[in-house]
Design a protein around this motif. Structure first.
Motif, mmCIF file in Angstrom:
data_model
loop_
_atom_site.group_PDB
_atom_site.id
_atom_site.type_symbol
_atom_site.label_atom_id
_atom_site.label_comp_id
_atom_site.label_asym_id
_atom_site.label_seq_id
_atom_site.Cartn_x
_atom_site.Cartn_y
_atom_site.Cartn_z
ATOM 1 N N ALA A 18 -35.771 -2.437 9.968
ATOM 2 C CA ALA A 18 -36.709 -1.630 9.173
ATOM 3 C C ALA A 18 -37.208 -0.446 9.977
ATOM 4 N N VAL A 59 -39.629 2.641 3.522
ATOM 5 C CA VAL A 59 -39.163 1.339 3.977
ATOM 6 C C VAL A 59 -40.377 0.418 3.941
ATOM 7 N N ALA A 66 -41.746 -4.916 7.223
ATOM 8 C CA ALA A 66 -40.955 -6.131 7.445
ATOM 9 C C ALA A 66 -41.573 -6.884 8.609
ATOM 10 N N VAL A 114 -34.912 -6.301 3.892
ATOM 11 C CA VAL A 114 -35.705 -5.082 4.025
ATOM 12 C C VAL A 114 -35.559 -4.304 2.726
ATOM 13 N N LEU A 162 -35.975 -0.714 0.767
ATOM 14 C CA LEU A 162 -36.015 0.703 1.091
ATOM 15 C C LEU A 162 -35.753 1.538 -0.150
#
Length: 193
Positions: free
Chosen positions: A26, A38, A41, A48, A50
């Motif tokens: 991340a 993002v 995390a 993750v 995004l």
């Protein structure tokens, strides 16, 4: 339907803290100019979230953790150069050239700028004479100058300068080139005094 990622097996991971890998991924994605968001995390997360520049959301999942048996401990220079150019905001992409068939050309990089210019870059090793060489690791050089200043009974302004230099050295990859050059100039001045 996507499968549930397997739990991280610490016995197979090359790192003792492999559960931090998602957070590291991340962090790496946040440095890309092509990714606008993002999600935070935490260690142990399995994916993750995004968003790209067009607003499309993606989930990037870690399915397995397998150590690469022959992995090199450091990046090769051609990979590092390609990644640095590709991650710069002025460039859309950078890639090692590869013919339709055959191996990748490790000395030829194609870079495309946002203004539409495409460059073919040739990577060639050259050795400078010892007297003309800059320090191999400028961040370490800056940190060393700061540490020397801190151990010399510094004034308040010298202590602030040293702390700023240490911060710049610790965040070297996140600093822009003019700031790096200024930090190196200060470190050189401190070495000669």
């Amino acid at each position: 339907m996507p499968t549930e990622p397997s739990a991280i097996d610490h016995d197979k991971s090359p790192l003792l803290d492999a559960d931090h890998d998602t957070a590291r991924i991340a962090d790496a994605l946040r440095s890309s100019p092509h990714i606008t968001f993002v999600a935070p995390a935490a260690p142990g997360d399995k994916s993750v979230w995004l968003r790209d520049a067009d607003g499309t959301g993606f989930e990037l999942s870690l399915a397995t953790v397998e150590p690469a048996p022959d992995a090199e401990p450091v990046a090769y220079v051609w990979d590092a150069v390609t990644a640095a150019i590709g991650n710069h905001p002025h460039f859309i992409r950078a890639a090692l050239d590869q013919p339709s068939f055959g191996p990748v050309n490790l000395d030829t990089i194609t870079a495309l700028t946002r203004t539409g210019n495409e460059y073919t870059l040739k990577l060639a090793a050259s050795l400078l004479p010892v007297d003309d060489q800059e320090p191999s690791f400028p961040a370490e050089d800056v940190a060393y100058a700061a540490d020397r200043l801190l151990t010399s009974d510094p004034s308040d302004s010298e202590r602030a300068t040293a702390e700023l230099l240490n911060y710049l050295a610790a965040t070297w990859d996140k600093q822009d080139q003019p700031l790096r050059e200024h930090a190196q100039a200060i470190a050189r001045a401190l070495r000669t005094r």
